[in-house]
Write an enzyme that holds these catalytic residues in place. Structure first.
Site, mmCIF file in Angstrom:
data_model
loop_
_atom_site.group_PDB
_atom_site.id
_atom_site.type_symbol
_atom_site.label_atom_id
_atom_site.label_comp_id
_atom_site.label_asym_id
_atom_site.label_seq_id
_atom_site.Cartn_x
_atom_site.Cartn_y
_atom_site.Cartn_z
ATOM 1 N N GLU A 130 -9.675 -12.329 20.709
ATOM 2 C CA GLU A 130 -8.965 -11.563 19.682
ATOM 3 C C GLU A 130 -7.544 -12.083 19.502
ATOM 4 O O GLU A 130 -6.998 -12.076 18.400
ATOM 5 C CB GLU A 130 -8.928 -10.081 20.057
ATOM 6 C CG GLU A 130 -10.255 -9.364 19.880
ATOM 7 C CD GLU A 130 -10.668 -9.266 18.433
ATOM 8 O OE1 GLU A 130 -10.310 -8.279 17.761
ATOM 9 O OE2 GLU A 130 -11.352 -10.201 17.962
ATOM 10 N N THR A 183 -5.982 -9.891 9.068
ATOM 11 C CA THR A 183 -5.474 -8.994 10.103
ATOM 12 C C THR A 183 -3.991 -9.233 10.386
ATOM 13 O O THR A 183 -3.208 -8.289 10.525
ATOM 14 C CB THR A 183 -6.275 -9.161 11.401
ATOM 15 O OG1 THR A 183 -7.652 -8.872 11.139
ATOM 16 C CG2 THR A 183 -5.770 -8.220 12.477
#
Length: 311
Positions: A130, A183
């Protein structure tokens, strides 16, 4: 065994008030990854489908290979692993696309190598992936994709993760407009400091949501699905968000929020019929806006990642 294929589900992160500390998994939607033993040492990505040619094959950039390299180093595995990724989730959707890829890869590799680690102990390697995907090693997507259900990350340092109770009948409607929101861009609009007043409100909502889940108190869950920190900044980036909120407020839905970093919006409902009513209301919203949209209705997935084939 020479290869294992695993599935990892899509997720809703943050769940309104729980920025970076709450998430839950959904049914059916997700990614599949096949991990195979290779005579060539090291981790390689050999096939990617469903991404439109956009995802990298470089092992230091692909979330699957980043996770597996960290996993292999941790367990002392010096052999070769080949990765085939089959994307079922759209990129930049706010449904945990990068998380599902790395989690499925880790589940497949762990089973292929004889389960050297418990499932929960795979989490740090997915978090490393991530960090590559969005610049932050957060766990609110990877933890529910790995473990299933609602998950609370009480602490990151040290990592302290716990599963929460999932009330019977709880359903989710996911509204994904055909619009991509990176994101990193979504995180960049967030305030770096919050007022004491907002911190108190947000803390109360987090505590109320957790209590509501365990008590199966739908009213308390509904009152707690309020975000005064991230949503005010992020919602302006998401087409149709305010219209969706208005459209479902009188049909019995528990609440509306941004799924992860967006642009997907989630609607929690106390029953399946309410979730489908929310879907119909949202279809009308986006028909009026003139923006194509995909809408999914799902129960909360309490299983998490799992193996679908091994040979």
């Amino acid at each position: 065994m020479k290869n294992v294929t695993a599935f990892a589900p899509a997720t809703v992160a943050n769940v309104s008030c729980g920025f970076d500390i709450l998430g839950f998994a959904v049914e059916e939607m997700g990614d599949k990854v096949t991990v195979s033993l290779s005579d060539t040492p090291g981790v390689r990505v050999v096939r990617i489908e469903g991404d439109g040619g956009r995802l990298p094959y470089e092992t230091d950039k692909n979330t699957c290979s980043v996770a597996l390299k960290a996993f292999a180093e941790h367990i002392g595995f010096e052999g070769g692993l080949e990765i085939e990724l089959f994307k079922g989730l759209p990129l930049g959707s706010g449904m945990g696309s990068s998380a599902a890829s790395s989690v499925a890869a880790l589940e497949a590799a762990n089973v292929l190598l004889g389960n050297p680690l418990e499932k929960k102990d795979l989490l740090p390697f997915a978090m490393k992936a991530e960090g590559v995907a969005c610049g932050a090693e957060h766990a609110d997507n990877v933890a529910p994709s790995l473990l299933g259900g609602f998950v609370l990350i009480r602490s990151y340092h040290p990592l302290d993760v716990t599963k929460l109770h999932v009330p019977k009948g709880l359903y989710c409607t996911l509204v994904h407009p055909h619009f991509e929101l990176n994101t990193a861009d979504s995180r960049s609009v967030l305030r770096q400091q919050v007022s004491l007043k907002d911190a108190i409100i947000q803390s109360g909502n987090i505590a109320g949501l957790v209590a509501g889940l365990f008590q199966e108190d739908m009213g308390l869950i509904s009152r707690s699905l309020q975000d005064v920190i991230a949503e005010p900044s992020r919602s302006v980036l998401i087409p149709g968000f305010d219209e969706v909120k208005n459209a479902v407020k009188d049909i019995g839905a528990l609440g509306v929020g941004i799924s992860g970093s967006g642009p997907t919006t989630f609607i929690l409902s106390p029953a399946q019929d309410v979730a489908y009513a929310a879907k119909e209301a949202c279809l009308k919203v986006f028909e009026k806006i003139g923006l194509d949209v995909d809408i999914y209705v799902s129960a909360v997935n309490t299983k998490g990642t799992y193996v679908i084939n091994k040979s």
